[in-house]
Write a protein that holds these residues in place. Structure first.
Motif, PDB file in Angstrom:
ATOM      1  N   GLY A 180      36.670 -45.192  28.400  1.00 47.04           N
ATOM      2  CA  GLY A 180      37.402 -44.178  27.643  1.00 47.04           C
ATOM      3  C   GLY A 180      36.757 -44.028  26.278  1.00 47.04           C
ATOM      4  O   GLY A 180      35.551 -44.016  26.143  1.00 47.04           O
ATOM      5  N   ALA A 181      37.571 -43.975  25.260  1.00 44.24           N
ATOM      6  CA  ALA A 181      37.054 -43.864  23.899  1.00 44.24           C
ATOM      7  C   ALA A 181      37.095 -45.202  23.164  1.00 44.24           C
ATOM      8  O   ALA A 181      36.893 -45.260  21.960  1.00 44.24           O
ATOM      9  CB  ALA A 181      37.862 -42.830  23.131  1.00 44.24           C
ATOM     10  N   GLY A 194      27.241 -57.449  16.233  1.00 41.36           N
ATOM     11  CA  GLY A 194      26.573 -56.949  17.432  1.00 41.36           C
ATOM     12  C   GLY A 194      26.650 -55.438  17.548  1.00 41.36           C
ATOM     13  O   GLY A 194      27.395 -54.771  16.825  1.00 41.36           O
ATOM     14  N   ASN A 195      25.887 -54.917  18.467  1.00 39.65           N
ATOM     15  CA  ASN A 195      25.907 -53.475  18.759  1.00 39.65           C
ATOM     16  C   ASN A 195      27.241 -53.074  19.376  1.00 39.65           C
ATOM     17  O   ASN A 195      27.970 -53.918  19.895  1.00 39.65           O
ATOM     18  CB  ASN A 195      24.775 -53.111  19.722  1.00 39.65           C
ATOM     19  CG  ASN A 195      23.441 -53.034  19.024  1.00 39.65           C
ATOM     20  OD1 ASN A 195      23.344 -53.012  17.806  1.00 39.65           O
ATOM     21  ND2 ASN A 195      22.388 -52.973  19.816  1.00 39.65           N
ATOM     22  N   VAL A 196      27.514 -51.798  19.366  1.00 37.09           N
ATOM     23  CA  VAL A 196      28.734 -51.280  19.959  1.00 37.09           C
ATOM     24  C   VAL A 196      28.753 -51.606  21.455  1.00 37.09           C
ATOM     25  O   VAL A 196      27.734 -51.518  22.136  1.00 37.09           O
ATOM     26  CB  VAL A 196      28.877 -49.758  19.729  1.00 37.09           C
ATOM     27  CG1 VAL A 196      27.745 -48.982  20.361  1.00 37.09           C
ATOM     28  CG2 VAL A 196      30.224 -49.261  20.239  1.00 37.09           C
ATOM     29  N   GLN A 197      29.921 -52.018  21.936  1.00 40.85           N
ATOM     30  CA  GLN A 197      30.143 -52.257  23.360  1.00 40.85           C
ATOM     31  C   GLN A 197      31.178 -51.235  23.814  1.00 40.85           C
ATOM     32  O   GLN A 197      32.306 -51.236  23.325  1.00 40.85           O
ATOM     33  CB  GLN A 197      30.649 -53.684  23.592  1.00 40.85           C
ATOM     34  CG  GLN A 197      29.670 -54.739  23.141  1.00 40.85           C
ATOM     35  CD  GLN A 197      30.302 -56.130  23.118  1.00 40.85           C
ATOM     36  OE1 GLN A 197      31.457 -56.325  23.483  1.00 40.85           O
ATOM     37  NE2 GLN A 197      29.533 -57.094  22.664  1.00 40.85           N
ATOM     38  N   THR A 205      38.559 -50.701  18.968  1.00 40.25           N
ATOM     39  CA  THR A 205      39.276 -49.511  18.525  1.00 40.25           C
ATOM     40  C   THR A 205      38.793 -48.277  19.269  1.00 40.25           C
ATOM     41  O   THR A 205      37.681 -48.263  19.804  1.00 40.25           O
ATOM     42  CB  THR A 205      39.107 -49.298  17.001  1.00 40.25           C
ATOM     43  OG1 THR A 205      39.938 -48.213  16.589  1.00 40.25           O
ATOM     44  CG2 THR A 205      37.672 -49.031  16.625  1.00 40.25           C
ATOM     45  N   SER A 206      39.628 -47.273  19.284  1.00 38.41           N
ATOM     46  CA  SER A 206      39.218 -45.961  19.782  1.00 38.41           C
ATOM     47  C   SER A 206      39.059 -45.008  18.593  1.00 38.41           C
ATOM     48  O   SER A 206      38.814 -43.828  18.774  1.00 38.41           O
ATOM     49  CB  SER A 206      40.240 -45.406  20.772  1.00 38.41           C
ATOM     50  OG  SER A 206      41.499 -45.303  20.156  1.00 38.41           O
ATOM     51  N   LYS A 207      39.213 -45.548  17.384  1.00 40.01           N
ATOM     52  CA  LYS A 207      39.088 -44.759  16.161  1.00 40.01           C
ATOM     53  C   LYS A 207      37.732 -45.017  15.511  1.00 40.01           C
ATOM     54  O   LYS A 207      36.930 -45.796  16.002  1.00 40.01           O
ATOM     55  CB  LYS A 207      40.224 -45.111  15.205  1.00 40.01           C
ATOM     56  CG  LYS A 207      41.600 -44.809  15.768  1.00 40.01           C
ATOM     57  CD  LYS A 207      42.679 -45.220  14.812  1.00 40.01           C
ATOM     58  CE  LYS A 207      44.053 -44.947  15.431  1.00 40.01           C
ATOM     59  NZ  LYS A 207      45.120 -45.405  14.560  1.00 40.01           N
ATOM     60  N   ASP A 208      37.514 -44.411  14.377  1.00 38.35           N
ATOM     61  CA  ASP A 208      36.294 -44.589  13.608  1.00 38.35           C
ATOM     62  C   ASP A 208      36.272 -46.017  13.037  1.00 38.35           C
ATOM     63  O   ASP A 208      37.151 -46.375  12.253  1.00 38.35           O
ATOM     64  CB  ASP A 208      36.263 -43.562  12.475  1.00 38.35           C
ATOM     65  CG  ASP A 208      35.032 -43.636  11.607  1.00 38.35           C
ATOM     66  OD1 ASP A 208      34.232 -44.573  11.745  1.00 38.35           O
ATOM     67  OD2 ASP A 208      34.870 -42.734  10.764  1.00 38.35           O
TER      68      ASP A 208
END
Length: 111
Positions: free
Chosen positions: A37-38, A30-33, A57-60
């Motif tokens: 925050g990050a 799915g698309n990013v949700q 995650t808040s990372k790459d």
């Protein structure tokens, strides 16, 4: 016995709702949700829209081990199951569907 047009149409309507989200593929991502925050989430679905895996995650997401990515413009091109370790190749598919309100961004298969 008398049938109404609604009784005849109902099986066709129900059958049309049971379509694959990624025809010919094992999974869809799915698309990013955006969770605030990050922190972001990407869900992995099987062909019947059951969420079977994912990454929060808040990372790459390209460096977290579950997804591989193309050079910019970034697209997921690999999915590694966190349960089996199997690797699936991913690609955008114009026939990809939607799971709930989550559009499928890429379809993944192991063939």
């Amino acid at each position: 016995m008398k049938f109404t047009s609604a009784a005849i149409a109902l099986p066709f309507i129900l059958a049309s709702q049971v379509t694959a989200i990624c025809p010919g593929s094992n999974f869809g991502i799915g698309n990013v949700q955006h969770l605030g925050g990050a922190t972001n989430r990407w869900s992995v679905y099987d062909d019947t829209c059951n969420q079977v895996d994912g990454l929060t995650t808040s990372k790459d997401p390209c460096t977290e081990g579950i997804f591989g990515c193309t050079p910019p413009p970034v697209t997921f091109n690999r999915y590694t199951s966190t349960f089996t370790g199997l690797i699936y190749n991913c690609r955008p598919d114009p026939n990809a569907g939607v799971c709930g309100s989550d559009p499928i961004s890429v379809c993944c298969s192991n063939n």
